[in-house]
Scaffold this motif. Structure first.
Motif, PDB file in Angstrom:
ATOM      1  N   VAL A  66       0.772  11.372   0.306  1.00 25.93           N
ATOM      2  CA  VAL A  66       0.358   9.989   0.001  1.00 25.93           C
ATOM      3  C   VAL A  66       0.690   8.985   1.109  1.00 25.93           C
ATOM      4  O   VAL A  66      -0.209   8.265   1.587  1.00 25.93           O
ATOM      5  CB  VAL A  66       0.932   9.528  -1.368  1.00 25.93           C
ATOM      6  CG1 VAL A  66       0.829   8.018  -1.540  1.00 25.93           C
ATOM      7  CG2 VAL A  66       0.182  10.221  -2.497  1.00 25.93           C
ATOM      8  N   PRO A  67       1.942   8.898   1.572  1.00 28.90           N
ATOM      9  CA  PRO A  67       2.226   7.839   2.551  1.00 28.90           C
ATOM     10  C   PRO A  67       1.349   7.940   3.799  1.00 28.90           C
ATOM     11  O   PRO A  67       0.784   6.944   4.257  1.00 28.90           O
ATOM     12  CB  PRO A  67       3.703   8.064   2.902  1.00 28.90           C
ATOM     13  CG  PRO A  67       4.261   8.852   1.769  1.00 28.90           C
ATOM     14  CD  PRO A  67       3.134   9.687   1.241  1.00 28.90           C
ATOM     15  N   HIS A  68       1.196   9.164   4.313  1.00 28.24           N
ATOM     16  CA  HIS A  68       0.410   9.361   5.530  1.00 28.24           C
ATOM     17  C   HIS A  68      -1.064   8.994   5.279  1.00 28.24           C
ATOM     18  O   HIS A  68      -1.674   8.238   6.053  1.00 28.24           O
ATOM     19  CB  HIS A  68       0.545  10.823   5.965  1.00 28.24           C
ATOM     20  CG  HIS A  68      -0.179  11.150   7.219  1.00 28.24           C
ATOM     21  ND1 HIS A  68      -0.007  10.432   8.380  1.00 28.24           N
ATOM     22  CD2 HIS A  68      -1.101  12.116   7.498  1.00 28.24           C
ATOM     23  CE1 HIS A  68      -0.796  10.941   9.312  1.00 28.24           C
ATOM     24  NE2 HIS A  68      -1.464  11.953   8.803  1.00 28.24           N
ATOM     25  N   ARG A  98       5.277  -1.259   0.068  1.00 29.75           N
ATOM     26  CA  ARG A  98       6.353  -0.270   0.257  1.00 29.75           C
ATOM     27  C   ARG A  98       5.826   1.001   0.912  1.00 29.75           C
ATOM     28  O   ARG A  98       6.559   1.732   1.541  1.00 29.75           O
ATOM     29  CB  ARG A  98       6.985   0.093  -1.088  1.00 29.75           C
ATOM     30  CG  ARG A  98       7.911  -0.993  -1.538  1.00 29.75           C
ATOM     31  CD  ARG A  98       8.578  -0.651  -2.851  1.00 29.75           C
ATOM     32  NE  ARG A  98       8.757  -1.896  -3.586  1.00 29.75           N
ATOM     33  CZ  ARG A  98       9.304  -1.989  -4.751  1.00 29.75           C
ATOM     34  NH1 ARG A  98       9.735  -0.926  -5.365  1.00 29.75           N
ATOM     35  NH2 ARG A  98       9.432  -3.161  -5.328  1.00 29.75           N
ATOM     36  N   LEU A  99       4.525   1.230   0.740  1.00 30.84           N
ATOM     37  CA  LEU A  99       3.918   2.418   1.352  1.00 30.84           C
ATOM     38  C   LEU A  99       3.459   2.138   2.767  1.00 30.84           C
ATOM     39  O   LEU A  99       3.438   3.013   3.622  1.00 30.84           O
ATOM     40  CB  LEU A  99       2.672   2.832   0.557  1.00 30.84           C
ATOM     41  CG  LEU A  99       2.831   3.756  -0.639  1.00 30.84           C
ATOM     42  CD1 LEU A  99       1.466   4.019  -1.266  1.00 30.84           C
ATOM     43  CD2 LEU A  99       3.469   5.069  -0.214  1.00 30.84           C
ATOM     44  N   CYS A 100       3.015   0.902   2.986  1.00 36.28           N
ATOM     45  CA  CYS A 100       2.389   0.589   4.261  1.00 36.28           C
ATOM     46  C   CYS A 100       2.757  -0.841   4.671  1.00 36.28           C
ATOM     47  O   CYS A 100       2.318  -1.808   4.050  1.00 36.28           O
ATOM     48  CB  CYS A 100       0.870   0.722   4.084  1.00 36.28           C
ATOM     49  SG  CYS A 100      -0.054   0.231   5.509  1.00 36.28           S
ATOM     50  N   ASP A 122       7.731 -10.134  -6.741  1.00 33.27           N
ATOM     51  CA  ASP A 122       8.538 -10.076  -5.512  1.00 33.27           C
ATOM     52  C   ASP A 122       7.706  -9.815  -4.268  1.00 33.27           C
ATOM     53  O   ASP A 122       8.248  -9.460  -3.228  1.00 33.27           O
ATOM     54  CB  ASP A 122       9.647  -9.017  -5.654  1.00 33.27           C
ATOM     55  CG  ASP A 122       9.092  -7.626  -5.911  1.00 33.27           C
ATOM     56  OD1 ASP A 122       7.865  -7.479  -6.058  1.00 33.27           O
ATOM     57  OD2 ASP A 122       9.896  -6.664  -5.961  1.00 33.27           O
ATOM     58  N   VAL A 123       6.390  -9.916  -4.365  1.00 37.04           N
ATOM     59  CA  VAL A 123       5.517  -9.781  -3.181  1.00 37.04           C
ATOM     60  C   VAL A 123       4.524 -10.939  -3.170  1.00 37.04           C
ATOM     61  O   VAL A 123       4.360 -11.630  -4.175  1.00 37.04           O
ATOM     62  CB  VAL A 123       4.757  -8.421  -3.177  1.00 37.04           C
ATOM     63  CG1 VAL A 123       5.673  -7.288  -2.756  1.00 37.04           C
ATOM     64  CG2 VAL A 123       4.116  -8.126  -4.515  1.00 37.04           C
ATOM     65  N   GLU A 124       3.815 -11.082  -2.035  1.00 43.71           N
ATOM     66  CA  GLU A 124       2.950 -12.257  -1.843  1.00 43.71           C
ATOM     67  C   GLU A 124       1.627 -12.168  -2.594  1.00 43.71           C
ATOM     68  O   GLU A 124       0.608 -12.601  -2.096  1.00 43.71           O
ATOM     69  CB  GLU A 124       2.641 -12.424  -0.351  1.00 43.71           C
ATOM     70  CG  GLU A 124       3.832 -12.781   0.511  1.00 43.71           C
ATOM     71  CD  GLU A 124       4.270 -14.237   0.348  1.00 43.71           C
ATOM     72  OE1 GLU A 124       3.447 -15.061  -0.073  1.00 43.71           O
ATOM     73  OE2 GLU A 124       5.442 -14.516   0.635  1.00 43.71           O
ATOM     74  N   GLY A 125       1.595 -11.533  -3.743  1.00 42.10           N
ATOM     75  CA  GLY A 125       0.355 -11.424  -4.487  1.00 42.10           C
ATOM     76  C   GLY A 125      -0.107  -9.981  -4.540  1.00 42.10           C
ATOM     77  O   GLY A 125       0.663  -9.072  -4.216  1.00 42.10           O
TER      78      GLY A 125
END
Ligand code: ADP
Ligand code: ASP
Ligand code: MG
Length: 522
Positions: free
Chosen positions: A438-440, A239-241, A229-232
Motif C-alpha cells: 500500500v504505501p509504495h 500519513r501514507l504520503c 487534526d489535518v487540513e481537511g
C-alpha cells in the motif's frame, strides 16, 4: 445554526480543549451546537477493558479504568479553576464508579455482548462532553451539557446503530432548540445514542462525525463543521504520503466514496443526513483554525487533476469461490448471494466469471460460518492482509485512457493487482493489492496523478495558461522551501494517453448517497 464536531485529537488534552473553546467562541454569532468525541484513544482503551473483562481478567480491566480516571481528572484539573473542578469532580467520580462496576460485572459473567459493548464504549463521550462543557463555561461561554442519548434515537443494531430520523428530530428540537434560542451553546457527546426504550447504542467506530450530521439534519443547521487534526480532506492520507494536499472543494458523492473506501477523516455514513437536507459540510483543522479546509457540497467544480483523491482500505480479505463440478452457473451464483445475504455480509468488490466468484470483505466482518457454508457448494479459499486502493473523481466519467494510466503506474511500481472494479457510476476505480504494497503504490499513484508542480502553482496567484504550458516539464523548486525538484506535468489532461483498459465482470459497492444526491443543487 452551525454544528461543530471536535474529534478525539481535537479534545485530547487541556491545550486542545482550550483551542476548541477559542474556535467555538469565534462562531458564537452563528449559534453553535458542539459535538465531541471521547479524548483521543479513550475508546480504544474501553475496547481493551471490555476484552480483558470478558476474559475474566478483572484486575487488569480495573487497572485500565483507573488509568483512564487519572487522565480525565488530570485534564479537568488542568482546564478548570478551583470552583469548576469542585463542581465537576463528583460527576466524574460517579461515572468512573459506574464504569468500574460495569467492568467487574462483565468479568463476573465472562462475556461482552454487542449491547454491553455499546454501554461500555458510551463512557468515553459521556466523560469528554462533561469536561468540555465545563471548560467552555469556565472560559465564559454559556454552555449547556446535553445527554446525546436523549436526543439521537436509533434502532437496536448495537455497535452500528442507525438513526431513526423522525424520533431524533423530535427529541433534538425539544431538547436542543430551546437552549439555542436562549443563546446557550449545547455540548454533547458524539458516537452515542439510544434506542426508543432508552438502551445505549453507538453509531460505529468513528461515529461522532455521523452524530454531527444527524443532529445537523435534525435541527436544519446551516452548516456542519468537522474539526480534526489535518487540513481537511486531502488528496490521500497524509500519513501514507507526505505530499498529500488539501482538497478545497469536493462533492458529496466523491467524499462519500472516499469515506467508504477508507479515508478515516470522515465516517462513511456521515454525509447521508447532510445530503438529504443539502447542508454543506466543512472539514477543518483545529490546530489551524484560520485554514479554509475542505468544503463538501452537492456538487463541486472540477479540479485541475483527473482524480479528487486516492484512498486505501486495509485489513481486507479476498474470498475465492469456485463452483464444484456439475453445478449450474445461475444456480451457483444464486446460492452464493443467498449465503452472503443470510450472513448480512457487506462485500466491497465482486468479480464474477463463469464458474467462480471472488469478493472482498473487511477481515473482521468475515464470518467463519459463511466460509463453512460456501464450502458446501464450492471450493473456497481466502486470503487476508489485502487492501483496496480506490481513486475517486467525478471527472473521470466518460474519459478514455484513465484505467490504463492507473494500472500502468501500478505496474511500473512493481505492484501486483489482484482484483479490479470500476462502478457503472464511473466515479471511482478500485483494485485490490497486498496490504504491504500500500504505501509504495499510493505514493507512486499520488506522484503521478497529483504532480507537485500543481501544488506549487496552486499556492501562487495562478499564472496564465500560456506560461504554464511553456514551463511544463521544467524542473523547479516546489515552493515549500525544500528545494526538491520535480518534472511533473502542468495543466489538464491525463498523464497518459494510453488506450483505455477494459474492465469487466466486476462491480463496485456504490454509496447510498449517489441516489439521495441526485438532482441536488450547489
Ligand atoms: P478525528 O479524531 O478528528 O475524528 P480521525 O483520526 O478519525 O480524526 O481522522 C483524521 C485522520 O484521517 C487524519 O489524521 C489522517 O491520517 C486520516 N486520513 C485518511 N485519509 C485521509 C484523507 N484523504 N484526508 C485527510 N485525512 C485522512
Ligand atoms: N470515540 C469514538 C471512536 O473512537 C467515536 C469517534 O471518535 O468518532 O470511534
Ligand atoms: Mg474520526
Amino acid at each position: 445554526m452551525v454544528i461543530m464536531k471536535f474529534g478525539g485529537t481535537s479534545v485530547q488534552d487541556a491545550a486542545a480543549i482550550d483551542r476548541a473553546a477559542g474556535i467555538v467562541r469565534s462562531r458564537r454569532k452563528q449559534k453553535p451546537v458542539v459535538v465531541v468525541s471521547a479524548l483521543a484513544k479513550v475508546t480504544d482503551q474501553l475496547v481493551l477493558i471490555g476484552q480483558k473483562a470478558s476474559r475474566s481478567e478483572a484486575d487488569s480491566a480495573v487497572e485500565l479504568v483507573h488509568a483512564l480516571k487519572d487522565r480525565h481528572f488530570q485534564v479537568a484539573g488542568d482546564l478548570l479553576g478551583k470552583q469548576g473542578y469542585k463542581e465537576i469532580a463528583p460527576k466524574l467520580e460517579l461515572l468512573f464508579e459506574e464504569l468500574e462496576d460495569f467492568a467487574r460485572g462483565l468479568a463476573a459473567v465472562h462475556e461482552l455482548s454487542p449491547r454491553s459493548s455499546d454501554a461500555l464504549l458510551s463512557f468515553g463521550e459521556r466523560l469528554s462532553s462533561e469536561i468540555v462543557a465545563a471548560a467552555f463555561a469556565q472560559r465564559g461561554l454559556t454552555t449547556s451539557w446535553i445527554d446525546s442519548r436523549e436526543c439521537v434515537i436509533t434502532d437496536a443494531n448495537y455497535t452500528a446503530a442507525r438513526p431513526q430520523m423522525e424520533a431524533t428530530r423530535k427529541c433534538c428540537q425539544a431538547k436542543i432548540s430551546p437552549l439555542v434560542s436562549k443563546g446557550k451553546i449545547p455540548v454533547m457527546g458524539g458516537f452515542i445514542a439510544s434506542t426508543s426504550d432508552g438502551i445505549s447504542t453507538t453509531l460505529g467506530r468513528g461515529g461522532s462525525d455521523f452524530s454531527a450530521a444527524i443532529v445537523g439534519a435534525a435541527l436544519d443547521a446551516k452548516s456542519i463543521e468537522i474539526w480534526t487534526d489535518v487540513e481537511g480532506m486531502m488528496t490521500t492520507d497524509p500519513r501514507l504520503c507526505p505530499d498529500a494536499r488539501t482538497i478545497k472543494r469536493i462533492s458529496f458523492n466523491e467524499a462519500a466514496e472516499l469515506a467508504y473506501f477508507g479515508a478515516k477523516v470522515l465516517h462513511p455514513a456521515t454525509l447521508l443526513p447532510a445530503v438529504e437536507r443539502n447542508i454543506p459540510v466543512y472539514v477543518l483543522n483545529s490546530r489551524n483554525p484560520s485554514g479554509t479546509g475542505t468544503r463538501i457540497t452537492a456538487h463541486a467544480p472540477s479540479g485541475r487533476e483527473m482524480f479528487r483523491a486516492i484512498t486505501a482500505k486495509t485489513n481486507i480479505s479476498i474470498v475465492n469461490v469456485v463452483a464444484s463440478r456439475g453445478i449450474m452457473v445461475h444456480g451457483f451464483l444464486r446460492s452464493v448471494f443467498d449465503a452472503l445475504d443470510r450472513y448480512g455480509a457487506s462485500v466491497d468488490i465482486v468479480a464474477i466469471s463463469e464458474v467462480s466468484m471472488s469478493f472482498t470483505m473487511e477481515t473482521r466482518r468475515l464470518p467463519e460460518a459463511l466460509l463453512v457454508e460456501l464450502e458446501k457448494i464450492a471450493d473456497v479459499s481466502s486470503e487476508n492482509k489485502q487492501a483496496i486502493i480506490c481513486l475517486v473523481g467525478e471527472d473521470i466519467h466518460g474519459r478514455p485512457g484513465i484505467a490504463a494510466s492507473v494500472f500502468t503506474t501500478v505496474a511500473n511500481a512493481g505492484v501486483n493487482v489482484r482484483m479490479i472494479s470500476q462502478g457503472a457510476s464511473e466515479i471511482n476505480i478500485s483494485f485490490v493489492i497486498k496490504e504491504s504494497d500500500v504505501p509504495h503504490a499510493v505514493r507512486q499513484l499520488h506522484a503521478h496523478f497529483f504532480p507537485i508542480d500543481h501544488a506549487w502553482t496552486d499556492a501562487l496567484v495562478r499564472p496564465s495558461r500560456a506560461r504554464l504550458d511553456k514551463n511544463a516539464n521544467v524542473s523547479r523548486n516546489n515552493g515549500n522551501g525544500s528545494g526538491r525538484r520535480t518534472t511533473g506535468r502542468v495543466g489538464t489532461g491525463g498523464p497518459s494517453r494510453a488506450k483505455p483498459g477494459r474492465i469487466s465482470g466486476s462491480r463496485s459497492a456504490s454509496s447510498p448517497i449517489q441516489s439521495a444526491n441526485r438532482g441536488k443543487k450547489k
